[in-house]
Design a protein around this motif. Structure first.
Motif, PDB file in Angstrom:
ATOM      1  N   PRO A 367       0.797  -1.239   0.000  1.00  0.00           N
ATOM      2  CA  PRO A 367       0.000   0.000   0.000  1.00  0.00           C
ATOM      3  C   PRO A 367       0.825   1.281   0.000  1.00  0.00           C
ATOM      4  CG  PRO A 367      -0.101  -1.104   2.142  1.00  0.00           C
ATOM      5  CD  PRO A 367       0.541  -2.060   1.200  1.00  0.00           C
ATOM      6  N   GLN A 368       2.072   1.242   0.486  1.00  0.00           N
ATOM      7  CA  GLN A 368       2.915   2.430   0.492  1.00  0.00           C
ATOM      8  C   GLN A 368       4.096   2.298  -0.462  1.00  0.00           C
ATOM      9  OE1 GLN A 368       3.254   2.757   5.041  1.00  0.00           O
ATOM     10  NE2 GLN A 368       2.996   4.884   4.457  1.00  0.00           N
ATOM     11  N   LYS A 369       3.907   1.536  -1.555  1.00  0.00           N
ATOM     12  CA  LYS A 369       5.009   1.295  -2.480  1.00  0.00           C
ATOM     13  C   LYS A 369       5.475   2.576  -3.167  1.00  0.00           C
ATOM     14  CE  LYS A 369       2.062  -0.062  -6.396  1.00  0.00           C
ATOM     15  NZ  LYS A 369       1.755  -1.153  -7.355  1.00  0.00           N
ATOM     16  N   GLU A 370       4.588   3.562  -3.316  1.00  0.00           N
ATOM     17  CA  GLU A 370       4.999   4.833  -3.914  1.00  0.00           C
ATOM     18  C   GLU A 370       6.140   5.453  -3.115  1.00  0.00           C
ATOM     19  OE1 GLU A 370       3.114   9.276  -4.874  1.00  0.00           O
ATOM     20  OE2 GLU A 370       1.803   7.639  -4.235  1.00  0.00           O
ATOM     21  N   LEU A 371       6.034   5.397  -1.793  1.00  0.00           N
ATOM     22  CA  LEU A 371       7.088   5.940  -0.937  1.00  0.00           C
ATOM     23  C   LEU A 371       8.272   4.985  -0.848  1.00  0.00           C
ATOM     24  CD1 LEU A 371       5.007   7.374   2.036  1.00  0.00           C
ATOM     25  CD2 LEU A 371       5.552   8.440  -0.149  1.00  0.00           C
ATOM     26  N   GLY A 372       7.984   3.687  -0.729  1.00  0.00           N
ATOM     27  CA  GLY A 372       9.056   2.715  -0.579  1.00  0.00           C
ATOM     28  C   GLY A 372       9.989   2.679  -1.771  1.00  0.00           C
ATOM     29  N   ILE A 373       9.444   2.766  -2.966  1.00  0.00           N
ATOM     30  CA  ILE A 373      10.285   2.756  -4.171  1.00  0.00           C
ATOM     31  C   ILE A 373      11.182   3.983  -4.198  1.00  0.00           C
ATOM     32  CG2 ILE A 373      10.200   2.982  -6.686  1.00  0.00           C
ATOM     33  CD1 ILE A 373       7.705   1.149  -6.602  1.00  0.00           C
ATOM     34  N   ALA A 400      18.377  -4.971  -0.813  1.00  0.00           N
ATOM     35  CA  ALA A 400      17.001  -4.505  -0.689  1.00  0.00           C
ATOM     36  C   ALA A 400      16.083  -5.650  -0.283  1.00  0.00           C
ATOM     37  CB  ALA A 400      16.520  -3.898  -1.996  1.00  0.00           C
ATOM     38  N   ALA A 401      15.157  -5.380   0.631  1.00  0.00           N
ATOM     39  CA  ALA A 401      14.185  -6.372   1.096  1.00  0.00           C
ATOM     40  C   ALA A 401      12.796  -5.743   1.059  1.00  0.00           C
ATOM     41  CB  ALA A 401      14.519  -6.831   2.512  1.00  0.00           C
ATOM     42  N   ASP A 402      11.900  -6.339   0.303  1.00  0.00           N
ATOM     43  CA  ASP A 402      10.525  -5.849   0.161  1.00  0.00           C
ATOM     44  C   ASP A 402       9.652  -6.484   1.240  1.00  0.00           C
ATOM     45  OD1 ASP A 402       8.040  -4.970  -0.651  1.00  0.00           O
ATOM     46  OD2 ASP A 402       7.935  -6.293  -2.411  1.00  0.00           O
ATOM     47  N   ASP A 403       9.091  -5.639   2.124  1.00  0.00           N
ATOM     48  CA  ASP A 403       8.188  -6.195   3.146  1.00  0.00           C
ATOM     49  C   ASP A 403       6.715  -6.003   2.789  1.00  0.00           C
ATOM     50  OD1 ASP A 403       7.481  -3.547   3.870  1.00  0.00           O
ATOM     51  OD2 ASP A 403       9.025  -3.479   5.429  1.00  0.00           O
ATOM     52  N   ALA A 404       6.443  -5.331   1.648  1.00  0.00           N
ATOM     53  CA  ALA A 404       5.081  -5.159   1.134  1.00  0.00           C
ATOM     54  C   ALA A 404       4.133  -4.511   2.139  1.00  0.00           C
ATOM     55  CB  ALA A 404       4.502  -6.496   0.666  1.00  0.00           C
ATOM     56  N   GLY A 405       4.684  -3.824   3.141  1.00  0.00           N
ATOM     57  CA  GLY A 405       3.852  -3.184   4.146  1.00  0.00           C
ATOM     58  C   GLY A 405       3.161  -4.151   5.084  1.00  0.00           C
ATOM     59  N   ASP A 406       3.583  -5.411   5.111  1.00  0.00           N
ATOM     60  CA  ASP A 406       2.971  -6.446   5.937  1.00  0.00           C
ATOM     61  C   ASP A 406       3.892  -6.772   7.105  1.00  0.00           C
ATOM     62  OD1 ASP A 406       0.946  -8.825   6.191  1.00  0.00           O
ATOM     63  OD2 ASP A 406       2.933  -9.746   6.273  1.00  0.00           O
ATOM     64  N   GLU A 407       3.344  -6.842   8.312  1.00  0.00           N
ATOM     65  CA  GLU A 407       4.179  -7.008   9.499  1.00  0.00           C
ATOM     66  C   GLU A 407       4.860  -8.374   9.537  1.00  0.00           C
ATOM     67  OE1 GLU A 407       2.247  -5.754  13.153  1.00  0.00           O
ATOM     68  OE2 GLU A 407       0.997  -4.364  12.011  1.00  0.00           O
ATOM     69  N   THR A 408       4.169  -9.423   9.088  1.00  0.00           N
ATOM     70  CA  THR A 408       4.791 -10.749   9.086  1.00  0.00           C
ATOM     71  C   THR A 408       5.937 -10.799   8.078  1.00  0.00           C
ATOM     72  OG1 THR A 408       2.700 -11.787   9.747  1.00  0.00           O
ATOM     73  CG2 THR A 408       4.374 -13.203   8.750  1.00  0.00           C
ATOM     74  N   ARG A 409       5.710 -10.258   6.876  1.00  0.00           N
ATOM     75  CA  ARG A 409       6.783 -10.214   5.884  1.00  0.00           C
ATOM     76  C   ARG A 409       7.910  -9.304   6.345  1.00  0.00           C
ATOM     77  NH1 ARG A 409       4.945  -9.749  -0.318  1.00  0.00           N
ATOM     78  NH2 ARG A 409       7.229  -9.665  -0.437  1.00  0.00           N
ATOM     79  N   ALA A 410       7.545  -8.259   7.088  1.00  0.00           N
ATOM     80  CA  ALA A 410       8.575  -7.348   7.588  1.00  0.00           C
ATOM     81  C   ALA A 410       9.524  -8.066   8.540  1.00  0.00           C
ATOM     82  CB  ALA A 410       7.925  -6.148   8.275  1.00  0.00           C
ATOM     83  N   LEU A 411       8.973  -8.912   9.415  1.00  0.00           N
ATOM     84  CA  LEU A 411       9.827  -9.664  10.330  1.00  0.00           C
ATOM     85  C   LEU A 411      10.776 -10.580   9.566  1.00  0.00           C
ATOM     86  CD1 LEU A 411       7.264 -10.577  13.123  1.00  0.00           C
ATOM     87  CD2 LEU A 411       9.345  -9.233  13.436  1.00  0.00           C
ATOM     88  N   ALA A 412      10.258 -11.253   8.537  1.00  0.00           N
ATOM     89  CA  ALA A 412      11.111 -12.138   7.747  1.00  0.00           C
ATOM     90  C   ALA A 412      12.199 -11.337   7.026  1.00  0.00           C
ATOM     91  CB  ALA A 412      10.263 -12.914   6.738  1.00  0.00           C
TER      92      ALA A 412
END
Length: 724
Positions: A367-373, A400-412
């Motif tokens: 959802p915040q990929k505009e800022l993340g990119i 670079a690690a993409d967490d897709a704005g998801d907390e579970t993916r962020a931990l990984a």
């Protein structure tokens, strides 16, 4: 564990003290060992509290409570002396991590593991309740994970089930997020064993999902949701969700007992062995157990023993870093001598590496990929600029690690970067909640983490050794926006008297912080009678709420929420013919709001902690390089990300050129104690917690499908805003 301090005792009763496990409001907890080799956690009260009769009574009650509990899943009391000059309590030592540590570092438990955990803790609570007690603070930090199963600890605020207590009747005792409604509202006579069952359900939901069933954020908001909202059990399997729903009933009388919960969670295999735990947690337990077995004897300490003299440190040179910016030496120069992971070349460390990595954890597809990119691109340009320098002492690459704005993916993603020994520092994460989720991972790895867009004040609510928030917090940005509303529109002969503030709970922590500060500033500071509205996440019809606000006579509108709900509000305000000031915070700055709101976006003023590179003379070379690489002007947060990476690269270079071997221990402290002049502005931090020292909010106005820079948000003189 940290070493003993000069004023610490070397022994208490029959326990030889080996180090400090922690300290809190009651006193200090030491790791102790008996002559036979048994380890114990020895809690000693603070000397200035032991003379307080009420405090001594509370401590005696804790000892009595713990001794009355008999369960293999509750940590037993080994010895105690409530009447000693400094009362102390020793319990069996469990070398494993707490559930809170395990989930933060390695993610949620598997479903079977969570059920075994729940059954064991429920049995421990059943023993607590059978002893006539209520624990009152069941939470992940009070559940330790051992090789043979979990253990419930800390009966410090347990009390008899008949309601006798030494605390005030209207005092909220326990941990928000794990409090039952009767605890949240301090209904003392209703607090009993069912309150612990409610907390157990919250704990199990956290163990399975990594989330709290009533969310996070400001305490008042969290307690309100606990009392009035339904729990969020998304991600919990149907069978367990049914049980947790029963345990989370608002009426204590409708909840099952702890013994009934244990029976419903019982497994064919008892919680012995380690098959119920993820391998990463098992390794952590094994490593800590091995360290405990290898502990040497500690020589006695004596009060007043002098601190050891610091090691000599070579004289440090200033460094002209990439991009023509100067990183000045800070107050923490002595910390350059030894960086934790690789050691010091003079101590026989391996040769210095010729290649290092800078990590970027960002939302690149969510959802915040505009800022993340944009953040990833700014970081990449900083690394590439460094690699073109002929005098560089090493090469860098970007991980670079993409967490897709998801907390579970962020931990990984955080664990991958933390495990990569080439990564010296990390930029990230893009969002508030992903950043909050990964902080324990980076803290445990002592890996510097800097964010340029996550502004929750909870991120800096505790001292940190690795985190830096290179942007003002949301409350600071909101305070400046309130100042703009108060003074700017008064200059335009449109003074505000009845501002409306809508808090959108689909983004609850951010919205709460923003709305609370706006209401405080406009109401308490400037004397306005605000018209606040709080919209639950389940409400999709913002038009009805906005019409009610307009009918109530608001003459300005402030949106505390995300882009989607702001767009709905913008269309509703346009349809209602509202022509007053329209303001919002950083969540609204982006294409999503412009596209969803259409023409109704025009005239909205957004305050955000991000500058426009085209307005910064020092950023012209960066903007030219960005345009050459990506074919357009840099977007929001690209310049700030370039600066953040340049700060951390500069300190890496300083270490190498001064003869050290870059590691992870002291880099964040060194950056926080320096002052950096970057392309977007000057940066300095408050060393203890890593907050940005100073404000940096800019104002943008929506016009014709884009956001145009308006001005830096004024702190004192709003006259310059009118000229813009």
């Amino acid at each position: 564990m940290e070493g003993l301090r000069p004023g610490d005792p070397s022994a208490i009763a029959g326990y030889r003290l080996l180090g400090r496990l922690g300290a809190g409001g009651m006193g200090v907890v030491y790791l102790g060992r008996t002559d036979s080799g048994e380890l114990a956690a020895v809690k000693v009260t603070l000397s200035d509290q032991s003379d307080d009769p009420d405090f001594r009574a509370r401590f005696r009650r804790e000892v009595e409570a713990a001794r009355r509990v008999s369960s293999p899943w509750a940590v037993p009391v080994a010895a105690a002396d409530p009447d000693a000059p400094e009362p102390w309590l020793a319990t069996a030592f469990v070398p494993g991590p707490s559930l809170a540590e395990a989930v933060a570092a390695h993610g949620p438990l598997p479903p079977r593991g969570a059920r075994i955990l729940g059954a064991a803790v429920a049995r421990a609570l059943a023993a607590v309740h059978a002893a006539g007690l209520v624990h009152r603070d069941v939470k992940p930090g009070n559940v330790l994970l051992a090789l043979d199963g979990p253990r419930l600890i800390d009966f410090g605020i347990a009390r008899p089930a008949d309601g006798t207590a030494l605390t005030a009747a209207d005092m909220v005792v326990g941990t928000p997020g794990f409090l039952a409604p009767e605890q949240a509202e301090a209904r003392g006579s209703e607090i009993g064993p069912p309150s612990d069952v409610f907390a157990l359900a919250c704990l199990l939901a956290y163990a399975v999902t990594g989330r709290l069933p009533f969310g996070r954020g400001a305490v008042d908001a969290l307690l309100y949701r606990t009392v009035h909202d339904d729990p969020d059990l998304g991600g919990v399997d149907d069978g367990l969700a049914e049980l947790l729903t029963a345990c989370l009933a608002k009426d204590p009388g409708r909840r099952p007992t702890a013994a009934e919960v244990a029976e419903r969670l019982a497994e064919d295999t008892p919680p012995g062995g380690t098959a119920w735990l993820p391998p990463e947690v098992v390794r952590t337990i094994a490593e800590r157990s091995a360290r405990m077995l290898a502990l040497p004897d500690i020589e006695p300490t004596h009060a007043g023993e002098p601190e050891p003299a610091p090691r000599p440190v070579a004289r440090r040179r200033a460094l002209l870093a990439g991009g023509g910016t100067l990183l000045a030496a800070g107050a923490g120069a002595a910390l350059w001598a030894v960086l934790r992971d690789e050691g010091d070349a003079s101590a026989g460390a391996p040769p210095r590496r010729k290649k290092w990595a800078i990590g970027v954890q960002a939302d690149l597809s969510g959802p915040q990929k505009e800022l993340g990119i944009e953040q990833e691109r700014g970081a990449r340009l900083a690394v590439e600029a460094f690699n073109t320098r002929p005098d560089r002492p090493f090469s860098l690459h970007l991980a670079a690690a993409d967490d897709a704005g998801d907390e579970t993916r962020a931990l990984a993603a955080a664990r991958r970067l933390a495990d990569d020994r080439e990564v010296a520092a990390v930029l990230g994460s893009t969002g508030d909640y992903t950043t909050q989720a990964v902080l324990p991972v980076y803290e445990e790895a002592a890996l510097p983490l800097m964010t340029v867009s996550a502004g929750l004040n909870l991120l800096t609510s505790k001292p940190s050794r690795s985190f830096m928030q290179a942007c003002p917090g949301h409350p600071e940005t909101a305070a400046q926006l309130a100042y703009v509303l108060q003074n700017f529109y008064r200059q335009l002969k449109r003074p505000v008297a009845r501002p409306g503030v809508l808090q959108d709970r689909t983004d609850d922590q951010y919205a709460w912080q923003y709305a609370a500060m706006i209401n405080h500033m406009l109401g308490s500071r400037y004397g306005h009678r605000t018209h606040p509205r709080v919209v639950p996440a389940s409400v999709g019809d913002y038009a009805r709420v906005v019409r009610e606000m307009v009918d109530a006579g608001i003459d300005a509108y402030v949106h505390a929420g995300g882009a989607g709900s702001a767009a709905q509000a913008a269309r509703a305000l346009r349809a209602a013919g509202f022509d007053g000031p329209l303001l919002a915070g950083p969540r609204v700055l982006g294409r999503e709001f412009l596209e969803l709101a259409g023409d109704a976006a025009d005239g909205w003023v957004v305050g955000a902690p991000v500058a426009d590179p085209s307005r910064k003379p020092a950023a012209k070379p960066f903007a030219a390089a960005y345009r050459k690489r990506y074919g357009r002007a840099p977007g929001h947060y690209a310049g700030e990300s370039f600066d953040a990476i340049s700060m951390m690269i500069g300190q890496l270079v300083r270490t190498v050129r001064d003869g050290g071997t870059p590691g992870r221990g002291a880099l964040a402290d060194s950056v926080r104690r320096g002052r950096y002049k970057g392309i977007m502005g000057e940066y300095r931090f408050k060393p203890e917690r890593g907050q940005l020292d100073g404000l940096g909010t800019c104002l943008y106005v929506a016009e014709g499908g884009r956001f145009r820079y308006l001005a830096d948000a004024p702190a004192e003189d709003p006259g310059r805003l009118r000229k813009a």
